[in-house]
Design a protein around this motif. Structure first.
Motif, PDB file in Angstrom:
ATOM      1  N   ALA A 173       0.526  -1.176   0.016  1.00  0.00           N
ATOM      2  CA  ALA A 173       0.159   0.132   0.549  1.00  0.00           C
ATOM      3  C   ALA A 173       0.874   1.233  -0.514  1.00  0.00           C
ATOM      4  O   ALA A 173       1.618   1.307   0.890  1.00  0.00           O
ATOM      5  CB  ALA A 173      -1.237   0.255   1.056  1.00  0.00           C
ATOM      6  N   GLY A 174       0.636   2.275  -1.140  1.00  0.00           N
ATOM      7  CA  GLY A 174       1.391   3.504  -1.341  1.00  0.00           C
ATOM      8  C   GLY A 174       2.705   4.083  -1.548  1.00  0.00           C
ATOM      9  O   GLY A 174       3.179   5.038  -1.406  1.00  0.00           O
ATOM     10  N   PHE A 175       3.129   2.695  -2.606  1.00  0.00           N
ATOM     11  CA  PHE A 175       4.601   2.631  -3.173  1.00  0.00           C
ATOM     12  C   PHE A 175       4.204   2.919  -4.330  1.00  0.00           C
ATOM     13  O   PHE A 175       3.468   2.831  -4.854  1.00  0.00           O
ATOM     14  CB  PHE A 175       4.943   1.211  -2.932  1.00  0.00           C
ATOM     15  N   GLY A 176       5.320   3.636  -4.586  1.00  0.00           N
ATOM     16  CA  GLY A 176       5.425   4.531  -6.009  1.00  0.00           C
ATOM     17  C   GLY A 176       5.804   5.046  -6.572  1.00  0.00           C
ATOM     18  O   GLY A 176       7.302   5.107  -5.677  1.00  0.00           O
ATOM     19  N   VAL A 177       6.345   5.131  -8.214  1.00  0.00           N
ATOM     20  CA  VAL A 177       7.884   5.711  -7.966  1.00  0.00           C
ATOM     21  C   VAL A 177       7.677   7.568  -8.799  1.00  0.00           C
ATOM     22  O   VAL A 177       6.620   7.436  -9.225  1.00  0.00           O
ATOM     23  CB  VAL A 177       8.501   5.039  -9.612  1.00  0.00           C
ATOM     24  N   THR A 187       6.907  16.564  -1.149  1.00  0.00           N
ATOM     25  CA  THR A 187       5.549  17.099  -1.221  1.00  0.00           C
ATOM     26  C   THR A 187       4.851  16.260  -2.062  1.00  0.00           C
ATOM     27  O   THR A 187       3.773  16.101  -2.637  1.00  0.00           O
ATOM     28  CB  THR A 187       5.639  18.399  -2.067  1.00  0.00           C
ATOM     29  N   TYR A 188       5.947  15.746  -3.203  1.00  0.00           N
ATOM     30  CA  TYR A 188       4.695  15.184  -4.140  1.00  0.00           C
ATOM     31  C   TYR A 188       4.908  13.317  -4.477  1.00  0.00           C
ATOM     32  O   TYR A 188       4.466  12.778  -5.657  1.00  0.00           O
ATOM     33  CB  TYR A 188       5.339  15.114  -5.796  1.00  0.00           C
ATOM     34  N   GLY A 189       5.700  12.981  -3.055  1.00  0.00           N
ATOM     35  CA  GLY A 189       5.826  11.808  -3.603  1.00  0.00           C
ATOM     36  C   GLY A 189       4.611  10.908  -2.822  1.00  0.00           C
ATOM     37  O   GLY A 189       3.038  11.508  -2.115  1.00  0.00           O
ATOM     38  N   PHE A 190       4.869   9.447  -2.730  1.00  0.00           N
ATOM     39  CA  PHE A 190       3.509   8.667  -2.303  1.00  0.00           C
ATOM     40  C   PHE A 190       4.044   7.546  -1.045  1.00  0.00           C
ATOM     41  O   PHE A 190       4.842   8.638   0.049  1.00  0.00           O
ATOM     42  CB  PHE A 190       3.636   7.152  -3.016  1.00  0.00           C
ATOM     43  N   ARG A 191       3.573   7.266   0.081  1.00  0.00           N
ATOM     44  CA  ARG A 191       3.476   6.528   1.628  1.00  0.00           C
ATOM     45  C   ARG A 191       4.649   6.587   1.179  1.00  0.00           C
ATOM     46  O   ARG A 191       5.874   6.367   2.493  1.00  0.00           O
ATOM     47  CB  ARG A 191       2.543   5.926   1.818  1.00  0.00           C
ATOM     48  N   ARG A 192       5.332   5.648   0.220  1.00  0.00           N
ATOM     49  CA  ARG A 192       6.839   4.918  -0.120  1.00  0.00           C
ATOM     50  C   ARG A 192       7.395   5.339  -1.308  1.00  0.00           C
ATOM     51  O   ARG A 192       6.482   4.650  -2.072  1.00  0.00           O
ATOM     52  CB  ARG A 192       6.855   2.936   0.298  1.00  0.00           C
TER      53      ARG A 192
END
Length: 250
Positions: free
Chosen positions: A10-14, A81-86
């Motif tokens: 959950a919450g991981f993105g590139v 600011t632009y990140g995901f949870r991870r």
């Protein structure tokens, strides 16, 4: 024991940053390799260009930033600011060769990077010959802070987890960068030291330099997961045949 990031986490993105048409095109090229390597999770591109491309399934965040190379670092030092949870941030000139969802980090890791070609600040100050006159004031300032033996990380492949500690780190990074408006990685060294944040070291294969190889095939045979065509090695992208993204004209 390492816990591999799964695409279902959950919450991981590139995250990518493309300021200017050239760097936005490089981001799209990198994202095409990211998808070919098997990653199907969220991808976010921060750009000041118009991107109308659905085939790569990406989220585009538009920015009004100018196209200057140093101006773009305003955004890089504010990635939180632009990140995901991870978040796994990838520079535009990276070429993923393996599924980044297998990034080998522990679940509680706050921030992770690979060591740069220059392993310490002292090594940078002694051996980096690029634009020494412009860099000299920042070199002197960093040296006065007794940071010569501090590890020097390459932020072109950067994992971070959202937390109060990492938010404070990014604020410190941005503040340190603003002092000279030039070297984002030296500013990151100072921020890490002032905030006393420990970095988990990523293996070299997650941020490898192409000059050590003759081809993509050889890099893959050696277990490389991400090639990083940074700075003076960017010219090798053409000889390696990795500039094969043809869609989405900016």
């Amino acid at each position: 024991m390492n816990t591999l990031l799964k695409q279902s986490t959950a919450g991981f993105g590139v995250l990518y940053l493309g300021i200017g048409a050239e760097y936005t095109d490089l981001c799209l090229n990198s994202i095409s390799y990211l998808r070919k390597a098997g990653y199907t999770g969220p991808v976010r591109l921060v750009t000041n260009c118009n991107v109308e491309l659905k085939s790569l399934s990406i989220e585009v965040v538009n920015s009004s930033c100018g196209a200057g190379s140093f101006e773009s670092r305003t955004f890089k030092t504010s990635l939180y600011t632009y990140g995901f949870r991870r978040t796994l941030f990838l520079d535009s000139d990276t070429v993923p060769l393996a599924n980044v969802a297998t990034l080998p980090i522990k679940w509680y890791t706050d921030i992770a990077m690979a060591i740069d070609l220059h392993p310490t600040v002292a090594h940078v100050l002694e051996y980096s010959s690029n634009d020494p006159v412009r860099r000299e004031p920042e070199y002197r300032y960093t040296k006065e802070l007794n940071l010569l033996e501090h590890p020097y990380y390459n932020s072109g492949v950067l994992y971070f987890k959202k937390s109060k500690k990492i938010e404070r780190l990014f604020r410190a990074w941005h503040s340190e960068w603003q002092k000279f408006g030039a070297e984002d990685q030296l500013a990151l060294v100072r921020a890490l030291a002032s905030q006393r944040v420990k970095v988990a070291e990523l293996p070299y294969v997650w941020n490898a330099r192409p000059r050590a190889f003759h081809s993509i095939a050889e890099a893959q045979e050696k277990g490389v997961n991400i090639l990083h065509f940074l700075s003076r090695q960017r010219g090798l992208m053409e000889s390696f045949g990795v500039l094969n993204f043809t869609g989405g004209k900016q």
